[in-house]
Structures are given as C-alpha cells and as structure tokens.
Write an enzyme that holds these catalytic residues in place. Structure first.
Site, short mmCIF file in Angstrom:
data_model
loop_
_atom_site.label_atom_id
_atom_site.label_comp_id
_atom_site.label_asym_id
_atom_site.label_seq_id
_atom_site.Cartn_x
_atom_site.Cartn_y
_atom_site.Cartn_z
N SER A 135 0.87 -1.17 0.00
CA SER A 135 0.00 0.00 0.00
C SER A 135 0.91 1.23 0.00
O SER A 135 1.73 1.38 0.91
CB SER A 135 -0.88 -0.03 1.25
N LYS A 161 -1.05 -1.08 -4.42
CA LYS A 161 -2.23 -0.28 -4.07
C LYS A 161 -1.77 1.14 -3.85
O LYS A 161 -0.76 1.37 -3.18
CB LYS A 161 -2.87 -0.87 -2.81
N LYS A 163 -3.04 5.07 -2.64
CA LYS A 163 -4.08 5.84 -1.97
C LYS A 163 -4.55 6.95 -2.90
O LYS A 163 -3.72 7.57 -3.59
CB LYS A 163 -3.52 6.43 -0.67
N ASP A 188 -7.20 2.88 -3.17
CA ASP A 188 -7.92 2.91 -1.89
C ASP A 188 -8.25 4.36 -1.55
O ASP A 188 -7.35 5.19 -1.40
CB ASP A 188 -7.05 2.29 -0.79
N GLU A 213 -11.05 0.44 -3.36
CA GLU A 213 -11.33 0.11 -1.96
C GLU A 213 -12.04 1.28 -1.28
O GLU A 213 -11.60 2.43 -1.37
CB GLU A 213 -9.99 -0.19 -1.28
N ASP A 238 -13.66 -2.08 3.05
CA ASP A 238 -12.71 -2.10 4.16
C ASP A 238 -13.44 -1.57 5.40
O ASP A 238 -14.07 -2.34 6.15
CB ASP A 238 -11.47 -1.26 3.80
N LYS A 262 -9.47 -6.98 8.27
CA LYS A 262 -8.47 -6.49 9.21
C LYS A 262 -8.84 -7.02 10.58
O LYS A 262 -9.97 -6.81 11.05
CB LYS A 262 -8.44 -4.96 9.23
N GLY A 290 -3.90 -4.02 6.23
CA GLY A 290 -2.87 -3.66 7.19
C GLY A 290 -3.19 -2.32 7.83
O GLY A 290 -3.96 -1.53 7.28
O1 OSB Z 1 -7.25 1.71 4.47
O2 OSB Z 1 -5.96 0.03 4.26
C1 OSB Z 1 -6.19 1.15 4.75
C2 OSB Z 1 -3.14 2.32 6.73
C3 OSB Z 1 -3.74 3.00 7.74
C4 OSB Z 1 -5.11 3.10 7.76
C5 OSB Z 1 -5.89 2.52 6.76
C6 OSB Z 1 -5.29 1.81 5.74
C7 OSB Z 1 -3.88 1.75 5.71
C8 OSB Z 1 -3.15 1.11 4.63
C9 OSB Z 1 -1.76 0.64 4.96
O3 OSB Z 1 -3.53 1.04 3.49
C10 OSB Z 1 -1.61 -0.81 4.95
C11 OSB Z 1 -0.26 -1.19 5.51
O4 OSB Z 1 0.69 -1.13 4.77
O5 OSB Z 1 -0.19 -1.55 6.71
MG MG Z 2 -8.36 0.57 3.14
#
Ligand code: OSB
Ligand code: MG
Length: 368
Positions: A135, A161, A163, A188, A213, A238, A262, A290
């Site tokens: 991510s 992925k 953001k 995402d 996402e 999510d 999660k 994560g």
């Molecule tokens: O939406 O998946 C998410 C990190 C913090 C809060 C929300 C998210 C995330 C990530 C990071 O996308 C995932 C990771 O590398 O731990």
């Molecule tokens: Mg997410």
C-alpha cells in the site's frame, strides 16, 4: 488457560517514510501492546488503531480505557477453555473492536504455544506462503509515487495499491498506467468520495484496476451498492465491515465484490475467521488489510492470511518498509516472488524483542 497477568504498554515507533491517506499523514506510530500471561506462557497482541479517530473512532486512549476498565477485568483470573471463547464475553461492549482484538489475539498466541502448533494452523490456515502486495500512500509529487511503485515492483510485490483522494486520483492513475501498463493495480480512497462524485468515479473504470477500496462512507453499505451497479471496477469494502453479519449483508446487497479483512477492525481472530467463512461460502475473495502494524500485529496478519479464502495479495509486507528496526526477531521479510513464508514454529513464530520494546515504551500498566 488461566490468565494471571496482563500488561498494557504504549510504544512510539517512527515510520521510515510518512504514510498519507485521504484522512491525513502519519509520521510516528503510537502503538498499544498487550502482553498476557497464562499458566507460565506469554502471548502478545497489538491495538491497530490510528493516532487520531479518523480511520475509525478508536484511538490509543480509548483502547487503553476499554482494556483497563472492562476487557482486562473481564478476562483476568478466569479459566478459559479456548481463545475463541472470549469474543462472546466481550460482546456486551459495542464496537471498540481494535481494543478487543488486541487482548483476544494475545490469548490465541498463548493457546497456539500451549498446543505446540503455529498460530496459523490453530486457526485452520492451510497456505504455507502468502501472496503480498504493498500500500503506497499519497506522496508529495506523482514522480515520487512512480519511483516508489518502480521500487516495490522490482522487489517482487504482486500488486500495488495506491491511496487516492479528490485531487490525487485520475491524473495520478493515468500517469501510473502510462509508465506501468500491466501491473496489478488498485486504489484505496478511505471514504473520500460521495455519490455526488459518480461521474468522476466512473473514470476509474478506464485504468483496469483490480478493485477500488472503500470509495464511500465508512459506515455506508447502501451507497456502495448503488455505486457498484454503476462501476465495472469491483468495489472492495474495508472500513464498513465490522463483523460476519456486516459481510453477509454487504454480500446480499451487492455492496462490493471483494472484502478486505483487518483483525482489529472486526474484533480479533474469532470474528475474522467468521468473516472469512461467510465470504468463502459466497465466493467473495478476501485479502488481509494492514494498519501500519509493528511486528506483533504483522505476525498476526501473516497467520490470518494462511486461511484458504485469502486468495488475493494482501497489504502485509516487509518490516523494513515501515521500521528501521522492528520489535520482533526475526523481522518480516518478503521473497523475490512477493511472498511471506508462514512460520512453522509454535505460536507467533516470531519473538518479541523485550529489550527493544522496553526502550520504546512511554507508559505501562500491569494488572494481576
Ligand atoms: O485503508 O488500508 C487502509 C493504513 C492505515 C489506515 C488505513 C489503511 C492503511 C493502509 C496501509 O492502506 C496498509 C499497511 O501497509 O499496513
Ligand atoms: Mg483501506
């Protein structure tokens, strides 16, 4: 399993690189760890909430409060037949799933050690290696984002992925596709859009994304169902899935075609496994999300990802992407094929480094 001692501690762990989502930028993590002892065996859990109540409403402070004043008093001194029993005991508390998960997961760690089996196996995991993606947060420039994608792709990660948020989306995606026409790519949004953005969101369909996402409200399945009818890109949920019941309703409503699980968000291994089972029965692919976890939460994510329904690469990646030095030994590493090997040793399969944890600790409270 009789729990005779629980210790809460908060550690501060600076990220190697800031992580930015549509709701903000993180540079240092505040992580609450749970250490539980039963019958001479020690288990660890991690509260996966953010520093601020932006991903969900939990914070390190609310988790500490719920653990100290409710969850720990409810579990300590009692004999439990299995870690899977405590979820029912925690049910009267509405929400606070990340606080619940931290304690429940520590008990799973203890149970796996007591039975002399890897945690993944105790859960019913079958995979020996898990497929991994990364991510990548919002960067200062698209050029920096492209460089990061190149690095992670070269490292072997199986999907990327990125953001997105209004102002950092279709243009960035177009630039990514220009340079990397065929990588497995997804976006995402962390709830950055509403249905008023429908025409804009439809533009995402031209980038051949594996999924988008959580584009809409964190607690809104209904509008996701409306949006999914208009998009060819699969929606992955999510934030809005907190339980197996939520997963069932989302599937019945066609609010998405993929679910990210999660551990913290759904309240621990027992609930996560139930979400997995509902998805599997309905042929909905799942992957492990994560929350910028330390090695302890990361080890739990690896164990969960060994369940057979985890067919898509997750957001579980190498320790060194986040930390100069992780708090477990060995740290989590990823193969050149973008996989993590599921440990075969009893319990977590990684050893929390007490000395390092102690050095990072900013507060601690013990319960006997
Ligand atoms: O939406 O998946 C998410 C990190 C913090 C809060 C929300 C998210 C995330 C990530 C990071 O996308 C995932 C990771 O590398 O731990
Ligand atoms: Mg997410």
């Amino acid at each position: 399993m009789k729990i005779n001692r629980v210790e809460l501690r908060e550690i501060r762990l600076p990220l190697v690189h800031f992580f930015e989502t549509s709701f903000g930028r993180t540079t240092t993590r505040r992580i609450v760890l749970v250490r539980a002892e039963a019958d001479g065996v020690t288990g660890w859990g991690e509260v996966t909430c953010g520093e601020s109540p932006f991903y969900n409403y939990e914070t390190p402070e609310t988790a500490w409060h719920i653990l100290r004043d409710f969850l720990i008093p409810w579990t300590i001194g009692k004999g439990w037949r299995a870690a899977s029993e405590v979820a029912a005991c925690f049910r009267p508390i509405r929400g606070h799933n990340m606080a619940k998960a931290a304690l429940e997961n520590a008990l799973w760690d203890i149970e796996a050690q007591q039975q002399g089996v890897p945690l993944a196996r105790l859960l019913g995991g079958t995979l020996r290696e898990i497929p991994c993606g990364v991510s990548i947060g919002i960067q200062n420039t698209v050029e920096e984002l492209l460089e990061k994608i190149a690095v992670e792709g070269a490292a072997g990660y199986q999907r990327i992925k990125v953001k997105v948020k209004p102002g950092w989306d279709v243009e960035a995606l177009a630039r990514i596709r220009e340079r990397f026409p065929s990588i497995a790519l997804m976006a995402d949004a962390n709830s950055a859009y509403t249905l008023r953005d429908l025409a804009h969101l439809k533009e995402f369909d031209s980038f051949n994304l594996m999924m988008i996402e959580q584009p809409l409200g964190w607690d809104d399945l209904w509008d996701h169902a409306k949006l999914q009818r208009e998009l060819s890109t699969p929606i992955c949920l999510d934030e809005s899935i907190h339980s197996a019941g939520d997963a069932r309703k989302a599937i019945e409503m066609h609010a998405g075609r993929i679910i990210n699980i999660k551990l913290g968000r759904v309240g621990g291994f027992t609930s996560a496994r139930a979400v997995h089972d509902v998805c599997r029965e309905n042929e909905i692919p799942v992957w492990c999300g994560g929350m910028l976890e330390s090695g302890i939460g990361r080890a739990h994510n690896i164990a969960l990802s060994a369940l057979p329904g985890f067919t898509l690469p997750g957001d579980v990646s190498a320790s060194q992407r986040y930390w100069k030095q992780d708090i477990i030994d060995p740290e989590v590493t990823v193969s050149a094929q973008g996989t993590i090997r599921v440990p075969e040793a009893p319990g977590l399969g990684f050893t929390p480094n007490l000395e390092r944890i102690e050095r990072l600790t900013v507060r601690k409270e013990a319960f006997e």
